[in-house]
Design a protein around this motif. Structure first.
Motif, PDB file in Angstrom:
ATOM      1  N   MET A  26       0.770  -1.186  -0.097  1.00 40.42           N
ATOM      2  CA  MET A  26      -0.069   0.231  -0.052  1.00 40.42           C
ATOM      3  C   MET A  26       0.852   1.252  -0.009  1.00 40.42           C
ATOM      4  O   MET A  26       1.579   1.461   0.830  1.00 40.42           O
ATOM      5  CB  MET A  26      -0.927   0.079   1.342  1.00 40.42           C
ATOM      6  N   ILE A  27       0.699   2.168  -1.050  1.00 38.70           N
ATOM      7  CA  ILE A  27       1.512   3.449  -1.004  1.00 38.70           C
ATOM      8  C   ILE A  27       0.585   4.487  -0.636  1.00 38.70           C
ATOM      9  O   ILE A  27      -0.685   4.697  -1.328  1.00 38.70           O
ATOM     10  CB  ILE A  27       1.925   3.661  -2.434  1.00 38.70           C
ATOM     11  N   LEU A  28       0.903   5.435   0.467  1.00 40.53           N
ATOM     12  CA  LEU A  28       0.076   6.576   0.558  1.00 40.53           C
ATOM     13  C   LEU A  28       0.972   7.826  -0.184  1.00 40.53           C
ATOM     14  O   LEU A  28       1.903   8.314   0.212  1.00 40.53           O
ATOM     15  CB  LEU A  28       0.286   6.694   2.113  1.00 40.53           C
ATOM     16  N   GLY A  29       0.054   8.336  -0.969  1.00 39.84           N
ATOM     17  CA  GLY A  29       0.659   9.287  -1.657  1.00 39.84           C
ATOM     18  C   GLY A  29       0.835   9.116  -3.348  1.00 39.84           C
ATOM     19  O   GLY A  29       1.885   8.219  -3.448  1.00 39.84           O
ATOM     20  N   GLY A  30       0.162   9.692  -4.099  1.00 39.98           N
ATOM     21  CA  GLY A  30       0.373   9.545  -5.308  1.00 39.98           C
ATOM     22  C   GLY A  30       1.026  10.583  -6.386  1.00 39.98           C
ATOM     23  O   GLY A  30       0.751  10.709  -7.527  1.00 39.98           O
ATOM     24  N   GLY A  31       1.905  11.247  -5.661  1.00 38.79           N
ATOM     25  CA  GLY A  31       2.841  12.091  -6.410  1.00 38.79           C
ATOM     26  C   GLY A  31       3.758  11.456  -7.205  1.00 38.79           C
ATOM     27  O   GLY A  31       3.548  10.171  -7.584  1.00 38.79           O
ATOM     28  N   ASN A  32       4.747  12.182  -7.629  1.00 33.73           N
ATOM     29  CA  ASN A  32       5.961  11.547  -8.677  1.00 33.73           C
ATOM     30  C   ASN A  32       6.457  10.193  -8.140  1.00 33.73           C
ATOM     31  O   ASN A  32       6.616   9.173  -8.818  1.00 33.73           O
ATOM     32  CB  ASN A  32       6.824  12.246  -9.072  1.00 33.73           C
ATOM     33  N   ILE A  33       6.902  10.295  -6.675  1.00 31.38           N
ATOM     34  CA  ILE A  33       7.533   8.976  -6.136  1.00 31.38           C
ATOM     35  C   ILE A  33       6.484   7.804  -6.207  1.00 31.38           C
ATOM     36  O   ILE A  33       6.891   6.634  -6.501  1.00 31.38           O
ATOM     37  CB  ILE A  33       7.916   9.410  -4.681  1.00 31.38           C
ATOM     38  N   GLY A  34       5.347   8.122  -5.544  1.00 28.03           N
ATOM     39  CA  GLY A  34       4.183   7.061  -5.691  1.00 28.03           C
ATOM     40  C   GLY A  34       3.768   6.383  -6.866  1.00 28.03           C
ATOM     41  O   GLY A  34       3.773   5.201  -7.230  1.00 28.03           O
ATOM     42  N   TYR A  35       4.047   7.313  -7.985  1.00 25.15           N
ATOM     43  CA  TYR A  35       3.751   6.869  -9.407  1.00 25.15           C
ATOM     44  C   TYR A  35       4.804   6.090  -9.988  1.00 25.15           C
ATOM     45  O   TYR A  35       4.679   4.913 -10.532  1.00 25.15           O
ATOM     46  CB  TYR A  35       3.556   7.928 -10.250  1.00 25.15           C
ATOM     47  N   TYR A  36       5.947   6.553  -9.727  1.00 24.42           N
ATOM     48  CA  TYR A  36       7.301   5.586 -10.069  1.00 24.42           C
ATOM     49  C   TYR A  36       7.465   4.315  -9.460  1.00 24.42           C
ATOM     50  O   TYR A  36       7.727   3.162  -9.962  1.00 24.42           O
ATOM     51  CB  TYR A  36       8.600   6.441  -9.914  1.00 24.42           C
ATOM     52  N   LEU A  37       7.138   4.405  -8.074  1.00 32.52           N
ATOM     53  CA  LEU A  37       7.185   3.323  -7.220  1.00 32.52           C
ATOM     54  C   LEU A  37       6.259   2.169  -7.702  1.00 32.52           C
ATOM     55  O   LEU A  37       6.241   1.021  -7.693  1.00 32.52           O
ATOM     56  CB  LEU A  37       7.130   3.564  -5.681  1.00 32.52           C
ATOM     57  N   ALA A  38       4.816   2.612  -7.857  1.00 32.36           N
ATOM     58  CA  ALA A  38       3.819   1.583  -8.249  1.00 32.36           C
ATOM     59  C   ALA A  38       4.276   1.192  -9.630  1.00 32.36           C
ATOM     60  O   ALA A  38       3.774  -0.231  -9.699  1.00 32.36           O
ATOM     61  CB  ALA A  38       2.378   2.519  -8.349  1.00 32.36           C
ATOM     62  N   ASP A  39       4.609   1.852 -10.514  1.00 33.96           N
ATOM     63  CA  ASP A  39       5.001   1.278 -11.921  1.00 33.96           C
ATOM     64  C   ASP A  39       6.103   0.183 -11.721  1.00 33.96           C
ATOM     65  O   ASP A  39       5.981  -0.637 -12.426  1.00 33.96           O
ATOM     66  CB  ASP A  39       5.629   2.669 -12.744  1.00 33.96           C
TER      67      ASP A  39
END
Length: 468
Positions: free
Chosen positions: A232-245
């Protein structure tokens, strides 16, 4: 060497501190006079209050005689323009901080056409570090060195009876490893064989990858060994996006909690096989509804350090094995080991490490800032012209804060001792306290005939005289 840094934010200041410690001529430019005033109070650098795009300001700091300009303002576009202007005015090399994922897709074109030699993306670098940790089978890995032959890990000994009250020289299973440092209540200790370990100490271990694997399997808690399948990732900024990808491509089940509805829609369009939830990541009831307790890891990468740390602690109480928090304030890194968060990542340190590697040149393979930026691990290829060649480590008489943790020679890993001899072409992995960086620079940077050669010859002459 002369370096100009445009943008005196957290990255600019950290980079300035690191370069000043290496006796590099640093100029900091920022259009915020209050920020510049604070820097003048604690940092020995030349400061200029100006806009980095102002050609007159660039000329005033003699950018045409500058070896490197680093543009790290908050704007990707501004950084790109500054680098272009600096190159046109005669600057030798430029580095731009570029964070927008859209720009990353056309990075080669931007670098070639805009006169940028190197780019840094703190968000991508941070996501890469987090993904690396999550996909590993043991505790947080502070670095892979020598093409993966050497590793360094850190872990909290908590109240393990195999460590508490024992001297390092008496530890079982560590004969082929080196404990380079201990973090105790936020204080760094450089240990020797007689150093006694206490409850809650965090130890930093360096050694051959196979030996690191053995010790990690035996000592590190079971939750580190558990395979991660749901994050689970809290925060959908650039870091959240790169990590989820990255995680989704590794077949990890990912859930993102993001407060901005428009950003949620954007993430849904950008990411495949990722569940995006619109909501407040600090709402524990929402997290429970989204099955927080079944997650293998929770990663807090919102823009607020306090939220990231608080929710990591809440996740721990809910039984989540691994918790990771992004932090930007250096002071918070001192308390991480005491509050129970597994890992805290600081984009500033990660980015500064990458820039330092670029600045130091081809003989430096990697740099990792550790312990709140108070120490670093550097991988160096020993040049054949260095005066320390064919010298034993005991003869070098390095400061206590510089520890050669391993030597890779012809593909073989050597854990050095006092009688180990430095050879040309050796890849050495060095742990170094920030206060001893200047000595480390002299150790490998100065070429034959330089000041190091002179100092070395004097030292040898003194020893020979005393022997006679």
């Amino acid at each position: 060497m002369k370096v100009v840094i445009v943008g005196a934010g957290k990255l600019g200041q950290k980079l300035g501190e690191a370069l000043v410690s290496e006796n590099i001529d640093v100029t900091l430019i920022d259009d915020n006079s209050k920020v510049i005033d604070r820097i003048n109070e604690h940092m020995d650098v030349l400061t200029v209050v100006a806009n980095g795009i102002d050609i007159r300001a660039l000329r005033e700091v003699n950018v045409d005689k500058t070896d490197l300009l680093v543009a790290c303002t908050d704007s990707d576009e501004t950084n790109t323009v500054i680098c272009t202007l600096a190159k046109k005015l005669g600057c030798k090399q430029t580095i731009a901080r570029i964070r927008n994922p859209e720009y990353m897709k056309q990075l080669d074109f931007i670098k070639a056409e805009m006169g940028i030699d190197h780019t840094i993306n703190p968000d991508l670098a941070t996501a890469t570090s987090i993904a690396k940790y999550l996909l590993k089978s043991y505790g947080f890995n502070t670095g892979d060195y020598a093409s993966g032959k050497v590793q360094m890990i850190d872990f909290n000994i908590h109240h393990d009876e195999e460590f508490i009250g024992k001297m390092i020289k008496n530890l079982q299973g560590f004969e082929k490893l080196l404990i380079t440092a201990i973090s105790r209540n936020g204080v760094i200790i450089i240990p020797d064989g007689t150093t006694e370990l206490l409850e809650g100490d965090v130890i930093y271990i360096i050694g051959k990858s196979e030996e690191i694997e053995k010790v990690s399997k035996h000592f590190i808690d079971d939750y580190y060994k558990k395979t991660v399948s749901k994050v689970m990732i809290l925060g959908g900024g650039n870091i959240g996006y790169y990590l989820a990808d990255k995680l989704s491509k590794a077949k990890i089940q990912v859930t993102i909690i993001e407060q901005d509805k428009d950003r949620c829609v954007e993430l849904c369009e950008l990411l495949d096989d990722v569940l995006v939830i619109h909501g407040d990541g600090t709402d524990i009831h929402l997290l429970e509804e989204e099955s927080l307790s079944t997650m293998d890891a929770l990663v807090g990468v919102t823009g607020f350090d306090e939220e990231n740390l608080l929710m990591a602690l809440m996740a721990k109480q809910a039984g989540v094995p691994k918790t990771i928090s992004k932090i930007s304030r250096p002071s918070y890194s001192k308390i991480i080991d005491r509050i129970g968060v597994d890992v805290a990542v600081n984009p500033i340190y990660i980015t500064a490490s990458n820039i330092l590697k670029f600045i130091r040149g081809g003989k430096v393979v990697s740099v990792s800032l550790l312990l709140g930026g108070d120490a670093e691990v550097t991988e160096i290829i020993i040049d054949k012209d260095l005066p320390i060649i064919n010298t034993t480590l005991s003869e070098l008489k390095l400061p206590k804060g510089i520890i050669i943790g391993s030597i890779v020679r012809h593909g073989e890993v050597i854990i050095p001792k006092g009688n180990t001899v430095i050879k040309p072409g050796d890849r050495i992995v060095v742990f170094c306290l920030s206060e001893d960086l200047e000595t480390l620079q002299l150790f490998f940077k100065i070429q034959k005939g330089g000041i190091l050669s002179e100092l070395w010859n004097r030292a040898k002459g003194t020893r020979e005289h005393s022997d006679n």
